[in-house]
Design a protein around this motif. Structure first.
Motif, PDB file in Angstrom:
ATOM      1  N   LYS A   1       0.835  -1.206   0.000  1.00 17.17           N
ATOM      2  CA  LYS A   1       0.000   0.000   0.000  1.00 17.17           C
ATOM      3  C   LYS A   1       0.867   1.253   0.000  1.00 17.17           C
ATOM      4  O   LYS A   1       0.571   2.232  -0.688  1.00 17.17           O
ATOM      5  CB  LYS A   1      -0.956  -0.016   1.186  1.00 17.17           C
ATOM      6  CG  LYS A   1      -2.017  -1.086   1.046  1.00 17.17           C
ATOM      7  CD  LYS A   1      -2.896  -1.196   2.257  1.00 17.17           C
ATOM      8  CE  LYS A   1      -3.875  -2.341   2.025  1.00 17.17           C
ATOM      9  NZ  LYS A   1      -4.415  -2.882   3.220  1.00 17.17           N
ATOM     10  N   MET A   2       1.959   1.214   0.791  1.00 18.67           N
ATOM     11  CA  MET A   2       2.880   2.357   0.817  1.00 18.67           C
ATOM     12  C   MET A   2       3.522   2.554  -0.548  1.00 18.67           C
ATOM     13  O   MET A   2       3.650   3.690  -1.028  1.00 18.67           O
ATOM     14  CB  MET A   2       3.963   2.132   1.873  1.00 18.67           C
ATOM     15  CG  MET A   2       3.479   2.223   3.298  1.00 18.67           C
ATOM     16  SD  MET A   2       4.761   1.805   4.506  1.00 18.67           S
ATOM     17  CE  MET A   2       5.905   3.190   4.271  1.00 18.67           C
ATOM     18  N   MET A   3       3.920   1.448  -1.184  1.00 18.80           N
ATOM     19  CA  MET A   3       4.553   1.540  -2.500  1.00 18.80           C
ATOM     20  C   MET A   3       3.573   2.091  -3.534  1.00 18.80           C
ATOM     21  O   MET A   3       3.947   2.931  -4.362  1.00 18.80           O
ATOM     22  CB  MET A   3       5.060   0.170  -2.934  1.00 18.80           C
ATOM     23  CG  MET A   3       5.818   0.191  -4.227  1.00 18.80           C
ATOM     24  SD  MET A   3       6.465  -1.456  -4.562  1.00 18.80           S
ATOM     25  CE  MET A   3       7.444  -1.110  -5.983  1.00 18.80           C
ATOM     26  N   SER A   4       2.338   1.643  -3.482  1.00 14.48           N
ATOM     27  CA  SER A   4       1.327   2.137  -4.407  1.00 14.48           C
ATOM     28  C   SER A   4       1.106   3.634  -4.241  1.00 14.48           C
ATOM     29  O   SER A   4       1.070   4.382  -5.228  1.00 14.48           O
ATOM     30  CB  SER A   4       0.012   1.384  -4.189  1.00 14.48           C
ATOM     31  OG  SER A   4      -1.017   1.924  -4.984  1.00 14.48           O
ATOM     32  N   ALA A   5       0.996   4.082  -2.995  1.00 19.49           N
ATOM     33  CA  ALA A   5       0.788   5.511  -2.734  1.00 19.49           C
ATOM     34  C   ALA A   5       1.986   6.334  -3.208  1.00 19.49           C
ATOM     35  O   ALA A   5       1.816   7.405  -3.803  1.00 19.49           O
ATOM     36  CB  ALA A   5       0.543   5.745  -1.250  1.00 19.49           C
TER      37      ALA A   5
ATOM     38  N   LEU B   1      11.259   6.888   1.466  1.00 18.77           N
ATOM     39  CA  LEU B   1      11.027   6.024   2.614  1.00 18.77           C
ATOM     40  C   LEU B   1      10.754   4.589   2.169  1.00 18.77           C
ATOM     41  O   LEU B   1      11.330   3.642   2.715  1.00 18.77           O
ATOM     42  CB  LEU B   1       9.856   6.554   3.450  1.00 18.77           C
ATOM     43  CG  LEU B   1       9.465   5.705   4.659  1.00 18.77           C
ATOM     44  CD1 LEU B   1      10.617   5.610   5.657  1.00 18.77           C
ATOM     45  CD2 LEU B   1       8.223   6.268   5.312  1.00 18.77           C
ATOM     46  N   VAL B   2       9.891   4.415   1.174  1.00 18.11           N
ATOM     47  CA  VAL B   2       9.562   3.068   0.700  1.00 18.11           C
ATOM     48  C   VAL B   2      10.806   2.375   0.146  1.00 18.11           C
ATOM     49  O   VAL B   2      11.063   1.214   0.459  1.00 18.11           O
ATOM     50  CB  VAL B   2       8.439   3.106  -0.361  1.00 18.11           C
ATOM     51  CG1 VAL B   2       8.202   1.741  -0.974  1.00 18.11           C
ATOM     52  CG2 VAL B   2       7.157   3.641   0.251  1.00 18.11           C
ATOM     53  N   ALA B   3      11.589   3.073  -0.643  1.00 16.97           N
ATOM     54  CA  ALA B   3      12.807   2.478  -1.209  1.00 16.97           C
ATOM     55  C   ALA B   3      13.801   2.111  -0.114  1.00 16.97           C
ATOM     56  O   ALA B   3      14.415   1.035  -0.148  1.00 16.97           O
ATOM     57  CB  ALA B   3      13.442   3.440  -2.205  1.00 16.97           C
TER      58      ALA B   3
ATOM     59  N   ALA C   1       4.113   5.511  -5.590  1.00 16.57           N
ATOM     60  CA  ALA C   1       4.145   5.501  -7.051  1.00 16.57           C
ATOM     61  C   ALA C   1       3.124   6.469  -7.632  1.00 16.57           C
ATOM     62  O   ALA C   1       3.421   7.205  -8.588  1.00 16.57           O
ATOM     63  CB  ALA C   1       3.891   4.079  -7.568  1.00 16.57           C
ATOM     64  N   ILE C   2       1.938   6.506  -7.069  1.00 18.04           N
ATOM     65  CA  ILE C   2       0.899   7.439  -7.542  1.00 18.04           C
ATOM     66  C   ILE C   2       1.368   8.881  -7.345  1.00 18.04           C
ATOM     67  O   ILE C   2       1.228   9.724  -8.229  1.00 18.04           O
ATOM     68  CB  ILE C   2      -0.440   7.171  -6.827  1.00 18.04           C
ATOM     69  CG1 ILE C   2      -1.022   5.835  -7.290  1.00 18.04           C
ATOM     70  CG2 ILE C   2      -1.424   8.312  -7.056  1.00 18.04           C
ATOM     71  CD1 ILE C   2      -2.199   5.335  -6.467  1.00 18.04           C
ATOM     72  N   ALA C   3       1.965   9.149  -6.187  1.00 18.17           N
ATOM     73  CA  ALA C   3       2.425  10.511  -5.881  1.00 18.17           C
ATOM     74  C   ALA C   3       3.581  10.946  -6.771  1.00 18.17           C
ATOM     75  O   ALA C   3       3.761  12.139  -7.017  1.00 18.17           O
ATOM     76  CB  ALA C   3       2.850  10.594  -4.418  1.00 18.17           C
ATOM     77  N   ASN C   4       4.350   9.973  -7.271  1.00 19.03           N
ATOM     78  CA  ASN C   4       5.527  10.300  -8.086  1.00 19.03           C
ATOM     79  C   ASN C   4       5.331  10.007  -9.563  1.00 19.03           C
ATOM     80  O   ASN C   4       6.304   9.819 -10.285  1.00 19.03           O
ATOM     81  CB  ASN C   4       6.750   9.524  -7.566  1.00 19.03           C
ATOM     82  CG  ASN C   4       7.224  10.060  -6.244  1.00 19.03           C
ATOM     83  OD1 ASN C   4       7.423  11.256  -6.093  1.00 19.03           O
ATOM     84  ND2 ASN C   4       7.383   9.172  -5.278  1.00 19.03           N
ATOM     85  N   GLY C   5       4.099   9.934 -10.015  1.00 19.57           N
ATOM     86  CA  GLY C   5       3.840   9.746 -11.435  1.00 19.57           C
ATOM     87  C   GLY C   5       4.154   8.355 -11.947  1.00 19.57           C
ATOM     88  O   GLY C   5       4.493   8.176 -13.120  1.00 19.57           O
TER      89      GLY C   5
END
Length: 86
Positions: free
Chosen positions: A36-40, A54-56, A42-46
């Motif tokens: 869920k964090m990765m999805s959010a 943070l996710v990375a 990715a959406i925020a970063n196009g």
């Protein structure tokens, strides 16, 4: 001895917590908090997850573990918290 135990718990708990969140050695677990964090992110970063985000960073730690210096810091902070609680 209890002070040392807080340090050990801090060093041990961090990787366990990351694994429970879904940051694993084989990648981000499906349907996890990490996913869920990765999805959010990715959406925020196009569409991509930014390097150094943070996710990375959490995925990197989940894959290879914490560095020796980070373990020392966690142990020291954990021991300090234990000392303050006595």
């Amino acid at each position: 001895v209890p002070v040392l135990q807080f340090g050990i718990v801090a060093v041990t708990a961090a990787p366990l917590a990351l694994g429970a969140m879904g940051f694993t050695g084989t990648g981000i677990a499906a349907a996890s908090i990490a996913a869920k964090m990765m999805s959010a992110a990715a959406i925020a970063n196009g569409g991509g997850v930014a390097a150094g985000s943070l996710v990375a960073t959490l995925q990197s730690v989940g894959a290879v573990g914490l560095s020796t210096s980070t373990n020392i810091i966690l142990g020291t902070v954990g021991a300090a918290v234990g000392a303050m609680s006595e």
